[in-house]
Design an enzyme around this catalytic site. Structure first.
Site, PDB file in Angstrom:
ATOM      1  N   CYS A  73      53.659  63.695  18.722  1.00 28.18           N
ATOM      2  CA  CYS A  73      54.915  63.530  17.440  1.00 28.18           C
ATOM      3  C   CYS A  73      54.420  64.465  16.329  1.00 28.18           C
ATOM      4  CB  CYS A  73      54.508  62.234  16.863  1.00 28.18           C
ATOM      5  SG  CYS A  73      55.395  61.855  15.618  1.00 28.18           S
ATOM      6  N   CYS A  79      52.865  60.668   8.800  1.00 27.91           N
ATOM      7  CA  CYS A  79      53.099  59.284   9.116  1.00 27.91           C
ATOM      8  C   CYS A  79      51.984  58.374   9.100  1.00 27.91           C
ATOM      9  CB  CYS A  79      53.973  59.158  10.453  1.00 27.91           C
ATOM     10  SG  CYS A  79      54.276  57.403  10.750  1.00 27.91           S
ATOM     11  N   CYS A  82      50.380  56.300  12.874  1.00 25.79           N
ATOM     12  CA  CYS A  82      49.258  56.742  13.785  1.00 25.79           C
ATOM     13  C   CYS A  82      48.067  57.405  12.727  1.00 25.79           C
ATOM     14  CB  CYS A  82      49.779  57.680  14.483  1.00 25.79           C
ATOM     15  SG  CYS A  82      50.634  57.098  15.782  1.00 25.79           S
ATOM     16  N   GLN A 284      52.329  39.979  20.846  1.00 23.53           N
ATOM     17  CA  GLN A 284      51.648  41.201  20.866  1.00 23.53           C
ATOM     18  C   GLN A 284      52.432  42.319  20.956  1.00 23.53           C
ATOM     19  OE1 GLN A 284      48.362  41.339  20.628  1.00 23.53           O
ATOM     20  NE2 GLN A 284      47.432  39.260  20.678  1.00 23.53           N
ATOM     21  N   TYR A 313      45.350  29.338  16.332  1.00 21.41           N
ATOM     22  CA  TYR A 313      46.085  30.690  15.872  1.00 21.41           C
ATOM     23  C   TYR A 313      46.905  31.263  17.047  1.00 21.41           C
ATOM     24  CZ  TYR A 313      42.446  31.114  12.402  1.00 21.41           C
ATOM     25  OH  TYR A 313      41.571  30.811  11.371  1.00 21.41           O
ATOM     26  N   ASP A 383      42.126  33.347  17.686  1.00 12.95           N
ATOM     27  CA  ASP A 383      42.667  34.795  17.673  1.00 12.95           C
ATOM     28  C   ASP A 383      43.409  34.850  16.391  1.00 12.95           C
ATOM     29  OD1 ASP A 383      43.889  37.109  18.019  1.00 12.95           O
ATOM     30  OD2 ASP A 383      45.368  36.365  19.546  1.00 12.95           O
ATOM     31  N   CYS A 410      41.273  41.261  15.994  1.00 11.63           N
ATOM     32  CA  CYS A 410      41.810  42.496  15.799  1.00 11.63           C
ATOM     33  C   CYS A 410      41.282  43.410  14.571  1.00 11.63           C
ATOM     34  CB  CYS A 410      43.432  42.418  15.425  1.00 11.63           C
ATOM     35  SG  CYS A 410      43.739  41.163  13.952  1.00 11.63           S
TER      36      CYS A 410
HETATM   37  N1  SAH Z   1      47.221  34.192  19.926  1.00 10.46           N
HETATM   38  C1  SAH Z   1      48.555  34.536  19.709  1.00 10.46           C
HETATM   39  C2  SAH Z   1      48.880  35.026  18.082  1.00 10.46           C
HETATM   40  C3  SAH Z   1      47.684  35.606  17.356  1.00 10.46           C
HETATM   41  S1  SAH Z   1      48.064  36.531  15.852  1.00 10.46           S
HETATM   42  C4  SAH Z   1      48.990  35.850  20.477  1.00 10.46           C
HETATM   43  O1  SAH Z   1      48.194  36.188  21.155  1.00 10.46           O
HETATM   44  O2  SAH Z   1      50.221  36.090  20.666  1.00 10.46           O
HETATM   45  C5  SAH Z   1      47.617  35.371  14.619  1.00 10.46           C
HETATM   46  C6  SAH Z   1      48.424  34.291  14.396  1.00 10.46           C
HETATM   47  O3  SAH Z   1      47.662  33.264  13.596  1.00 10.46           O
HETATM   48  C7  SAH Z   1      49.732  34.517  13.935  1.00 10.46           C
HETATM   49  O4  SAH Z   1      50.862  33.970  14.917  1.00 10.46           O
HETATM   50  C8  SAH Z   1      49.826  33.643  12.626  1.00 10.46           C
HETATM   51  O5  SAH Z   1      51.078  33.522  12.274  1.00 10.46           O
HETATM   52  C9  SAH Z   1      48.555  32.760  12.783  1.00 10.46           C
HETATM   53  N2  SAH Z   1      48.135  32.262  11.447  1.00 10.46           N
HETATM   54  C10 SAH Z   1      47.771  32.883  10.629  1.00 10.46           C
HETATM   55  N3  SAH Z   1      47.143  32.173   9.746  1.00 10.46           N
HETATM   56  C11 SAH Z   1      46.651  30.883  10.285  1.00 10.46           C
HETATM   57  C12 SAH Z   1      46.026  29.884   9.569  1.00 10.46           C
HETATM   58  N4  SAH Z   1      45.394  29.520   8.462  1.00 10.46           N
HETATM   59  N5  SAH Z   1      46.175  28.893  10.871  1.00 10.46           N
HETATM   60  C13 SAH Z   1      46.940  28.855  11.969  1.00 10.46           C
HETATM   61  N6  SAH Z   1      47.675  29.866  12.353  1.00 10.46           N
HETATM   62  C14 SAH Z   1      47.506  31.108  11.422  1.00 10.46           C
END
Ligand code: SAH
Length: 455
Positions: A73, A79, A82, A284, A313, A383, A410
Protein backbone atom coordinates in the site's frame (compact mmCIF):
# COMPACT_ATOMS: atom_id res chain seq x y z
CA UNK A 1 25.52 10.56 26.31
CA UNK A 2 22.46 12.78 26.35
CA UNK A 3 20.59 13.93 23.31
CA UNK A 4 18.31 16.88 22.70
CA UNK A 5 15.40 17.67 20.48
CA UNK A 6 16.41 18.15 16.81
CA UNK A 7 19.69 16.24 17.20
CA UNK A 8 20.40 13.90 14.31
CA UNK A 9 21.51 10.37 15.20
CA UNK A 10 22.62 7.29 13.31
CA UNK A 11 21.17 4.10 14.70
CA UNK A 12 21.26 0.40 14.23
CA UNK A 13 17.70 -0.88 14.75
CA UNK A 14 17.91 -3.92 16.99
CA UNK A 15 14.43 -4.43 18.32
CA UNK A 16 10.79 -3.77 17.62
CA UNK A 17 8.48 -2.03 20.12
CA UNK A 18 4.95 -3.09 20.93
CA UNK A 19 3.55 -0.61 18.42
CA UNK A 20 5.85 -1.91 15.69
CA UNK A 21 8.34 0.95 15.95
CA UNK A 22 12.05 0.26 15.53
CA UNK A 23 14.27 0.54 18.59
CA UNK A 24 17.95 1.41 18.40
CA UNK A 25 20.70 2.78 20.61
CA UNK A 26 23.06 5.71 20.16
CA UNK A 27 25.75 5.81 22.86
CA UNK A 28 23.48 4.07 25.36
CA UNK A 29 20.55 6.37 24.57
CA UNK A 30 17.50 4.40 23.38
CA UNK A 31 15.56 5.83 20.46
CA UNK A 32 12.14 4.68 19.24
CA UNK A 33 11.76 5.28 15.52
CA UNK A 34 8.42 4.73 13.78
CA UNK A 35 8.77 3.07 10.35
CA UNK A 36 12.27 1.74 11.05
CA UNK A 37 12.59 -2.03 10.80
CA UNK A 38 14.76 -4.46 12.79
CA UNK A 39 18.09 -4.76 10.95
CA UNK A 40 17.98 -1.26 9.38
CA UNK A 41 20.69 1.32 9.89
CA UNK A 42 18.92 4.67 9.88
CA UNK A 43 19.40 8.36 10.33
CA UNK A 44 16.76 9.83 12.62
CA UNK A 45 15.94 13.21 14.07
CA UNK A 46 15.16 13.34 17.78
CA UNK A 47 11.67 14.78 18.18
CA UNK A 48 11.29 14.28 21.91
CA UNK A 49 14.03 13.51 24.42
CA UNK A 50 13.82 12.14 27.97
CA UNK A 51 16.78 11.30 30.19
CA UNK A 52 17.60 7.85 28.81
CA UNK A 53 15.39 7.56 25.79
CA UNK A 54 13.71 9.51 23.08
CA UNK A 55 11.51 9.38 20.02
CA UNK A 56 12.99 9.91 16.60
CA UNK A 57 11.61 10.61 13.15
CA UNK A 58 13.00 8.47 10.39
CA UNK A 59 15.01 10.65 7.99
CA UNK A 60 16.78 8.07 5.89
CA UNK A 61 17.40 4.34 5.76
CA UNK A 62 21.17 4.12 5.31
CA UNK A 63 21.34 0.33 5.04
CA UNK A 64 18.03 -1.48 4.66
CA UNK A 65 17.31 -4.50 6.81
CA UNK A 66 17.20 -7.92 5.11
CA UNK A 67 13.67 -8.13 6.58
CA UNK A 68 12.55 -4.92 4.89
CA UNK A 69 10.01 -5.27 2.06
CA UNK A 70 8.24 -2.80 -0.19
CA UNK A 71 4.77 -2.22 1.32
CA UNK A 72 1.94 -3.10 -1.02
CA UNK A 73 0.00 0.00 0.00
CA UNK A 74 1.47 3.38 -0.99
CA UNK A 75 0.00 4.95 2.17
CA UNK A 76 1.32 2.32 4.59
CA UNK A 77 3.61 4.79 6.33
CA UNK A 78 1.07 7.56 7.00
CA UNK A 79 -2.02 5.43 7.56
CA UNK A 80 -2.84 4.41 11.11
CA UNK A 81 -4.35 1.09 10.02
CA UNK A 82 -1.13 -0.84 9.38
CA UNK A 83 2.01 -0.48 11.45
CA UNK A 84 4.43 -3.09 10.11
CA UNK A 85 3.77 -3.51 6.38
CA UNK A 86 7.44 -2.78 5.66
CA UNK A 87 8.48 -5.87 7.64
CA UNK A 88 8.48 -9.23 5.84
CA UNK A 89 5.46 -11.33 6.82
CA UNK A 90 7.68 -14.02 8.32
CA UNK A 91 9.32 -11.46 10.58
CA UNK A 92 5.93 -10.01 11.50
CA UNK A 93 4.98 -13.43 12.84
CA UNK A 94 8.25 -13.75 14.75
CA UNK A 95 7.69 -10.27 16.21
CA UNK A 96 4.20 -11.23 17.41
CA UNK A 97 5.45 -14.40 19.05
CA UNK A 98 8.16 -12.54 20.90
CA UNK A 99 5.75 -9.79 21.94
CA UNK A 100 3.32 -12.26 23.52
CA UNK A 101 6.13 -14.27 25.07
CA UNK A 102 7.61 -11.05 26.51
CA UNK A 103 4.28 -10.08 28.12
CA UNK A 104 3.78 -13.56 29.57
CA UNK A 105 7.27 -13.50 31.05
CA UNK A 106 7.36 -9.92 32.32
CA UNK A 107 3.76 -9.33 33.37
CA UNK A 108 2.68 -12.91 33.99
CA UNK A 109 5.92 -14.15 35.54
CA UNK A 110 5.77 -17.32 33.40
CA UNK A 111 8.69 -19.30 32.05
CA UNK A 112 8.79 -22.53 30.03
CA UNK A 113 5.76 -21.32 28.13
CA UNK A 114 4.06 -24.19 26.22
CA UNK A 115 3.73 -22.22 22.98
CA UNK A 116 2.81 -23.90 19.70
CA UNK A 117 3.95 -22.39 16.37
CA UNK A 118 2.02 -19.30 15.37
CA UNK A 119 -0.66 -19.87 12.74
CA UNK A 120 -0.02 -17.30 10.00
CA UNK A 121 -1.95 -16.49 6.84
CA UNK A 122 -1.20 -17.98 3.44
CA UNK A 123 -2.11 -14.78 1.62
CA UNK A 124 -1.93 -11.91 4.11
CA UNK A 125 -3.80 -9.30 2.04
CA UNK A 126 -7.44 -8.38 1.42
CA UNK A 127 -8.53 -10.45 4.39
CA UNK A 128 -10.72 -8.01 6.31
CA UNK A 129 -14.48 -8.46 6.05
CA UNK A 130 -15.21 -5.12 7.69
CA UNK A 131 -14.05 -1.55 7.23
CA UNK A 132 -15.20 1.76 8.64
CA UNK A 133 -14.23 4.69 6.48
CA UNK A 134 -14.41 8.23 7.90
CA UNK A 135 -15.76 10.84 5.50
CA UNK A 136 -14.52 14.43 5.37
CA UNK A 137 -13.21 17.14 3.08
CA UNK A 138 -9.71 17.34 1.65
CA UNK A 139 -7.65 20.55 1.61
CA UNK A 140 -9.01 21.30 -1.86
CA UNK A 141 -12.60 21.01 -0.64
CA UNK A 142 -13.39 17.65 -2.27
CA UNK A 143 -15.27 15.03 -0.28
CA UNK A 144 -12.75 12.38 0.69
CA UNK A 145 -12.73 9.05 2.48
CA UNK A 146 -9.98 6.73 3.65
CA UNK A 147 -8.41 6.07 7.02
CA UNK A 148 -7.17 8.13 9.91
CA UNK A 149 -3.46 8.83 10.04
CA UNK A 150 -1.77 7.26 13.07
CA UNK A 151 -2.86 8.93 16.34
CA UNK A 152 -4.80 11.71 14.61
CA UNK A 153 -8.13 12.27 12.94
CA UNK A 154 -6.83 13.62 9.67
CA UNK A 155 -8.02 11.44 6.81
CA UNK A 156 -5.50 9.76 4.50
CA UNK A 157 -7.45 9.46 1.27
CA UNK A 158 -7.53 5.85 0.09
CA UNK A 159 -10.32 3.75 -1.33
CA UNK A 160 -8.12 0.71 -2.07
CA UNK A 161 -6.93 -0.55 1.29
CA UNK A 162 -4.63 -3.56 0.80
CA UNK A 163 -6.24 -5.33 3.75
CA UNK A 164 -9.87 -4.71 2.80
CA UNK A 165 -12.30 -6.52 0.51
CA UNK A 166 -12.21 -5.60 -3.17
CA UNK A 167 -15.86 -4.46 -3.09
CA UNK A 168 -15.03 -1.50 -0.80
CA UNK A 169 -13.82 0.62 -3.67
CA UNK A 170 -17.09 0.34 -5.61
CA UNK A 171 -19.19 1.13 -2.54
CA UNK A 172 -17.09 4.17 -1.60
CA UNK A 173 -17.10 5.53 -5.16
CA UNK A 174 -20.88 5.33 -5.24
CA UNK A 175 -21.51 6.85 -1.81
CA UNK A 176 -19.13 9.77 -2.45
CA UNK A 177 -20.56 10.41 -5.90
CA UNK A 178 -24.10 10.42 -4.43
CA UNK A 179 -22.97 12.90 -1.76
CA UNK A 180 -21.48 15.20 -4.37
CA UNK A 181 -24.50 15.05 -6.66
CA UNK A 182 -27.04 15.72 -3.90
CA UNK A 183 -24.86 18.08 -1.85
CA UNK A 184 -24.86 15.89 1.21
CA UNK A 185 -22.32 17.29 3.65
CA UNK A 186 -19.68 15.22 5.40
CA UNK A 187 -19.60 15.58 9.18
CA UNK A 188 -17.03 17.89 10.68
CA UNK A 189 -15.62 16.82 14.02
CA UNK A 190 -14.44 20.31 15.00
CA UNK A 191 -17.83 21.98 14.68
CA UNK A 192 -20.19 19.02 15.04
CA UNK A 193 -21.87 20.15 11.79
CA UNK A 194 -22.53 18.14 8.64
CA UNK A 195 -24.17 14.79 8.15
CA UNK A 196 -22.17 11.76 6.95
CA UNK A 197 -19.64 10.54 9.53
CA UNK A 198 -18.54 7.08 8.45
CA UNK A 199 -19.29 4.41 5.87
CA UNK A 200 -19.27 0.92 7.30
CA UNK A 201 -18.90 -1.97 4.86
CA UNK A 202 -19.11 -5.66 5.66
CA UNK A 203 -18.50 -8.43 3.20
CA UNK A 204 -19.34 -12.10 3.66
CA UNK A 205 -16.37 -13.86 2.10
CA UNK A 206 -18.21 -17.15 2.03
CA UNK A 207 -21.62 -15.92 0.81
CA UNK A 208 -20.58 -12.86 -1.21
CA UNK A 209 -23.19 -10.75 0.61
CA UNK A 210 -22.45 -7.04 1.03
CA UNK A 211 -23.62 -4.69 3.80
CA UNK A 212 -23.41 -0.91 3.71
CA UNK A 213 -24.25 1.18 6.75
CA UNK A 214 -24.01 4.96 6.48
CA UNK A 215 -23.43 6.58 9.86
CA UNK A 216 -24.99 10.02 10.07
CA UNK A 217 -25.23 12.91 12.47
CA UNK A 218 -29.02 12.93 12.14
CA UNK A 219 -31.83 10.51 11.40
CA UNK A 220 -32.27 10.72 7.64
CA UNK A 221 -30.33 11.00 4.44
CA UNK A 222 -31.71 13.34 1.75
CA UNK A 223 -32.55 11.51 -1.50
CA UNK A 224 -31.60 8.22 0.13
CA UNK A 225 -33.56 6.41 -2.59
CA UNK A 226 -30.91 7.59 -5.10
CA UNK A 227 -28.13 6.13 -2.98
CA UNK A 228 -30.05 2.87 -2.64
CA UNK A 229 -30.66 2.76 -6.39
CA UNK A 230 -26.94 3.07 -7.04
CA UNK A 231 -25.69 0.68 -4.33
CA UNK A 232 -28.20 -2.00 -5.33
CA UNK A 233 -26.36 -2.39 -8.63
CA UNK A 234 -23.38 -3.86 -6.79
CA UNK A 235 -23.46 -7.67 -6.98
CA UNK A 236 -24.17 -9.25 -3.59
CA UNK A 237 -25.72 -6.11 -2.06
CA UNK A 238 -27.94 -7.39 0.74
CA UNK A 239 -28.23 -4.77 3.44
CA UNK A 240 -28.30 -0.97 3.29
CA UNK A 241 -28.88 0.83 6.58
CA UNK A 242 -28.54 4.19 8.23
CA UNK A 243 -27.07 4.50 11.70
CA UNK A 244 -27.87 7.52 13.83
CA UNK A 245 -24.97 8.96 15.80
CA UNK A 246 -25.32 12.54 17.04
CA UNK A 247 -22.70 12.27 19.76
CA UNK A 248 -19.66 14.55 19.74
CA UNK A 249 -17.43 11.64 20.76
CA UNK A 250 -15.06 9.33 18.85
CA UNK A 251 -17.47 6.41 19.04
CA UNK A 252 -18.24 5.38 15.49
CA UNK A 253 -21.68 3.79 15.76
CA UNK A 254 -24.80 5.06 17.48
CA UNK A 255 -27.50 2.76 18.80
CA UNK A 256 -30.33 3.50 16.36
CA UNK A 257 -30.47 1.73 13.05
CA UNK A 258 -32.83 2.53 10.16
CA UNK A 259 -33.29 0.11 7.30
CA UNK A 260 -32.93 1.75 3.89
CA UNK A 261 -33.11 -1.36 1.75
CA UNK A 262 -32.94 -5.16 1.98
CA UNK A 263 -32.26 -6.71 5.38
CA UNK A 264 -30.57 -5.31 8.47
CA UNK A 265 -28.00 -8.10 8.39
CA UNK A 266 -25.83 -10.21 6.10
CA UNK A 267 -25.14 -13.92 6.46
CA UNK A 268 -21.71 -15.51 6.47
CA UNK A 269 -20.30 -18.90 7.31
CA UNK A 270 -17.45 -20.14 9.50
CA UNK A 271 -16.88 -23.86 9.14
CA UNK A 272 -20.30 -25.52 8.97
CA UNK A 273 -22.14 -22.78 10.80
CA UNK A 274 -24.00 -19.83 9.28
CA UNK A 275 -24.09 -16.51 11.07
CA UNK A 276 -26.35 -13.52 10.58
CA UNK A 277 -24.49 -10.35 11.41
CA UNK A 278 -25.98 -6.91 12.03
CA UNK A 279 -23.99 -3.66 11.74
CA UNK A 280 -23.93 -3.18 15.51
CA UNK A 281 -22.59 -6.61 16.40
CA UNK A 282 -19.00 -7.64 16.82
CA UNK A 283 -17.84 -10.20 14.28
CA UNK A 284 -14.26 -11.38 13.83
CA UNK A 285 -12.73 -9.43 10.93
CA UNK A 286 -10.67 -12.20 9.36
CA UNK A 287 -12.92 -15.17 8.56
CA UNK A 288 -10.17 -17.41 7.17
CA UNK A 289 -8.13 -17.16 10.36
CA UNK A 290 -11.17 -17.12 12.62
CA UNK A 291 -11.96 -20.64 11.58
CA UNK A 292 -8.46 -21.69 12.69
CA UNK A 293 -8.81 -19.70 15.91
CA UNK A 294 -12.10 -21.34 16.83
CA UNK A 295 -10.76 -24.76 15.92
CA UNK A 296 -7.93 -24.17 18.42
CA UNK A 297 -10.37 -22.98 21.10
CA UNK A 298 -12.43 -26.10 20.49
CA UNK A 299 -9.35 -28.32 20.65
CA UNK A 300 -8.23 -26.74 23.94
CA UNK A 301 -11.76 -27.09 25.38
CA UNK A 302 -11.37 -30.84 24.80
CA UNK A 303 -15.09 -31.62 24.66
CA UNK A 304 -16.58 -35.11 24.50
CA UNK A 305 -20.30 -34.37 24.34
CA UNK A 306 -20.98 -34.43 28.08
CA UNK A 307 -19.75 -31.02 29.15
CA UNK A 308 -21.54 -27.92 30.33
CA UNK A 309 -19.75 -24.88 28.93
CA UNK A 310 -19.96 -21.11 29.48
CA UNK A 311 -18.86 -18.82 26.66
CA UNK A 312 -18.29 -15.37 28.14
CA UNK A 313 -18.10 -12.26 25.91
CA UNK A 314 -19.82 -14.35 23.26
CA UNK A 315 -20.69 -11.63 20.70
CA UNK A 316 -23.14 -13.09 18.20
CA UNK A 317 -22.54 -16.57 19.58
CA UNK A 318 -19.84 -17.56 17.13
CA UNK A 319 -17.71 -19.56 19.56
CA UNK A 320 -20.78 -20.78 21.48
CA UNK A 321 -22.26 -22.43 18.39
CA UNK A 322 -18.91 -23.95 17.48
CA UNK A 323 -18.63 -25.43 20.98
CA UNK A 324 -22.26 -26.58 21.04
CA UNK A 325 -21.49 -29.07 18.28
CA UNK A 326 -19.39 -31.04 20.78
CA UNK A 327 -20.76 -30.11 24.21
CA UNK A 328 -23.88 -31.08 26.13
CA UNK A 329 -24.94 -27.51 26.76
CA UNK A 330 -23.45 -24.05 26.16
CA UNK A 331 -24.41 -20.76 27.82
CA UNK A 332 -23.25 -17.51 26.26
CA UNK A 333 -23.06 -14.05 27.87
CA UNK A 334 -22.68 -10.77 26.00
CA UNK A 335 -23.24 -7.11 26.86
CA UNK A 336 -24.64 -5.87 23.51
CA UNK A 337 -28.37 -6.70 23.20
CA UNK A 338 -28.30 -6.66 19.36
CA UNK A 339 -25.51 -9.23 19.40
CA UNK A 340 -27.55 -11.52 21.65
CA UNK A 341 -30.52 -11.19 19.28
CA UNK A 342 -28.15 -12.28 16.51
CA UNK A 343 -26.84 -15.12 18.67
CA UNK A 344 -30.33 -16.49 19.31
CA UNK A 345 -31.27 -16.19 15.65
CA UNK A 346 -28.01 -17.87 14.68
CA UNK A 347 -28.71 -20.82 16.96
CA UNK A 348 -32.13 -21.21 15.35
CA UNK A 349 -30.79 -20.77 11.86
CA UNK A 350 -28.42 -23.69 12.42
CA UNK A 351 -30.93 -25.84 14.31
CA UNK A 352 -28.73 -25.79 17.42
CA UNK A 353 -30.84 -26.27 20.54
CA UNK A 354 -28.33 -26.94 23.31
CA UNK A 355 -27.49 -23.25 23.84
CA UNK A 356 -28.86 -20.41 25.93
CA UNK A 357 -27.86 -16.74 25.78
CA UNK A 358 -27.83 -14.04 28.45
CA UNK A 359 -27.63 -10.29 27.90
CA UNK A 360 -25.48 -8.45 30.41
CA UNK A 361 -22.00 -7.99 31.75
CA UNK A 362 -20.11 -11.24 32.16
CA UNK A 363 -18.94 -10.06 35.60
CA UNK A 364 -22.57 -9.62 36.66
CA UNK A 365 -24.38 -12.47 34.92
CA UNK A 366 -22.00 -15.28 35.89
CA UNK A 367 -21.80 -14.41 39.64
CA UNK A 368 -25.58 -13.97 39.72
CA UNK A 369 -26.28 -17.30 38.04
CA UNK A 370 -23.73 -18.99 40.25
CA UNK A 371 -24.97 -17.50 43.56
CA UNK A 372 -28.67 -17.85 42.71
CA UNK A 373 -28.87 -21.05 40.76
CA UNK A 374 -25.58 -22.74 41.59
CA UNK A 375 -24.77 -23.14 37.90
CA UNK A 376 -21.91 -25.42 37.05
CA UNK A 377 -19.24 -25.49 34.34
CA UNK A 378 -16.87 -28.12 33.06
CA UNK A 379 -15.26 -25.64 30.74
CA UNK A 380 -15.34 -21.82 30.67
CA UNK A 381 -14.31 -19.93 27.56
CA UNK A 382 -13.58 -16.19 27.77
CA UNK A 383 -12.93 -13.86 24.85
CA UNK A 384 -12.85 -10.37 26.38
CA UNK A 385 -12.12 -7.02 24.70
CA UNK A 386 -8.65 -5.51 25.11
CA UNK A 387 -9.05 -4.52 28.72
CA UNK A 388 -9.29 -8.19 29.68
CA UNK A 389 -11.53 -9.83 32.31
CA UNK A 390 -13.00 -8.06 35.29
CA UNK A 391 -11.58 -9.33 38.58
CA UNK A 392 -15.07 -10.20 39.86
CA UNK A 393 -15.44 -12.52 36.88
CA UNK A 394 -12.08 -14.21 37.49
CA UNK A 395 -13.05 -14.72 41.15
CA UNK A 396 -16.30 -16.37 40.12
CA UNK A 397 -14.45 -18.65 37.71
CA UNK A 398 -12.18 -19.71 40.59
CA UNK A 399 -15.23 -20.45 42.75
CA UNK A 400 -16.86 -22.50 40.00
CA UNK A 401 -13.69 -24.56 39.50
CA UNK A 402 -14.17 -25.66 35.89
CA UNK A 403 -11.74 -28.37 34.78
CA UNK A 404 -10.57 -26.22 31.92
CA UNK A 405 -10.54 -22.53 31.04
CA UNK A 406 -9.93 -21.43 27.47
CA UNK A 407 -8.82 -17.82 27.21
CA UNK A 408 -9.03 -16.15 23.77
CA UNK A 409 -7.33 -12.77 23.85
CA UNK A 410 -6.58 -9.85 21.54
CA UNK A 411 -4.30 -8.11 24.06
CA UNK A 412 -1.39 -10.05 25.46
CA UNK A 413 -0.67 -7.58 28.28
CA UNK A 414 -4.08 -7.99 29.93
CA UNK A 415 -3.98 -11.70 29.04
CA UNK A 416 -0.73 -12.08 30.99
CA UNK A 417 -2.22 -10.21 33.97
CA UNK A 418 -5.33 -12.42 34.03
CA UNK A 419 -3.41 -15.67 33.51
CA UNK A 420 -1.12 -14.79 36.39
CA UNK A 421 -4.16 -14.46 38.64
CA UNK A 422 -5.69 -17.75 37.50
CA UNK A 423 -2.40 -19.61 37.78
CA UNK A 424 -1.75 -18.28 41.28
CA UNK A 425 -5.11 -19.72 42.24
CA UNK A 426 -5.22 -23.31 41.12
CA UNK A 427 -4.77 -23.38 37.32
CA UNK A 428 -1.82 -24.13 35.09
CA UNK A 429 -0.96 -23.24 31.51
CA UNK A 430 -1.53 -26.22 29.33
CA UNK A 431 -1.11 -24.91 25.79
CA UNK A 432 -0.83 -21.60 23.99
CA UNK A 433 -1.25 -20.82 20.32
CA UNK A 434 -1.13 -17.54 18.43
CA UNK A 435 -3.33 -17.02 15.40
CA UNK A 436 -2.52 -14.07 13.17
CA UNK A 437 -5.87 -12.44 12.51
CA UNK A 438 -4.39 -9.03 11.76
CA UNK A 439 -1.49 -9.26 9.30
CA UNK A 440 0.51 -6.00 8.89
CA UNK A 441 -0.67 -4.66 12.21
CA UNK A 442 0.94 -5.23 15.60
CA UNK A 443 -2.12 -7.10 16.83
CA UNK A 444 -2.48 -10.84 17.26
CA UNK A 445 -4.97 -13.27 18.80
CA UNK A 446 -3.85 -15.74 21.42
CA UNK A 447 -5.67 -18.88 22.56
CA UNK A 448 -4.68 -20.34 25.90
CA UNK A 449 -5.76 -23.66 27.40
CA UNK A 450 -5.66 -23.77 31.20
CA UNK A 451 -6.12 -26.86 33.29
CA UNK A 452 -7.20 -27.09 36.93
CA UNK A 453 -4.12 -28.33 38.80
CA UNK A 454 -5.88 -31.08 40.75
CA UNK A 455 -7.33 -32.78 37.66
N1 SAH B 1 -16.45 -14.28 21.18
C1 SAH B 1 -16.97 -13.39 20.20
C2 SAH B 1 -16.79 -11.91 20.55
C3 SAH B 1 -15.48 -11.47 21.14
S1 SAH B 1 -15.20 -9.73 21.19
C4 SAH B 1 -16.39 -13.69 18.85
O1 SAH B 1 -15.41 -14.43 18.73
O2 SAH B 1 -16.91 -13.23 17.85
C5 SAH B 1 -15.61 -9.28 22.80
C6 SAH B 1 -17.11 -9.15 23.04
O3 SAH B 1 -17.28 -8.81 24.41
C7 SAH B 1 -17.81 -8.06 22.25
O4 SAH B 1 -18.91 -8.63 21.60
C8 SAH B 1 -18.27 -7.06 23.32
O5 SAH B 1 -19.50 -6.46 23.02
C9 SAH B 1 -18.38 -7.93 24.54
N2 SAH B 1 -18.25 -7.31 25.87
C10 SAH B 1 -17.50 -6.24 26.22
N3 SAH B 1 -17.55 -6.07 27.56
C11 SAH B 1 -18.33 -7.05 28.06
C12 SAH B 1 -18.73 -7.41 29.40
N4 SAH B 1 -18.35 -6.71 30.46
N5 SAH B 1 -19.53 -8.50 29.53
C13 SAH B 1 -19.92 -9.22 28.46
N6 SAH B 1 -19.57 -8.91 27.18
C14 SAH B 1 -18.78 -7.85 26.99
Amino acid sequence: MEFRKNDIVTLQIEDCGIDGEGIGKADGFTVFVKDAVIGDTVRAKIMKAKKNYGYGRLLEVLTPSPYRVEPKCPYARQCGGCQIQALSYEQQLAFKESKVRGHLERIGGFHDIPMESIIGMEEPYHYRNKAQFPVGRGKDGRIITGFYAGRTHSIIENRDCALGAAVNREVLDRVISYMETYHVEPYEEMTGKGLVRHILIRYGFFTGEVMVCVIVNGNRLPHSEKLVESLREIPGMTSITLNENRSRSNVILGEKLHLLWGQTYITDKIGDISYQISPLSFYQVNPQQTQKLYAKALEYADLHGEETVWDLYCGIGTISLFLAQQAKFVRGVEIVPAAIEDARRNAQLNGIENVEFFTGKAEEVLPREYEKHGVYADVIVVDPPRKGCDEVLLKTILKMQPKRVVYVSCDSATLARDLKYLCENGYQLDKICLVDQFAHTVHVETVVGLQRKDT
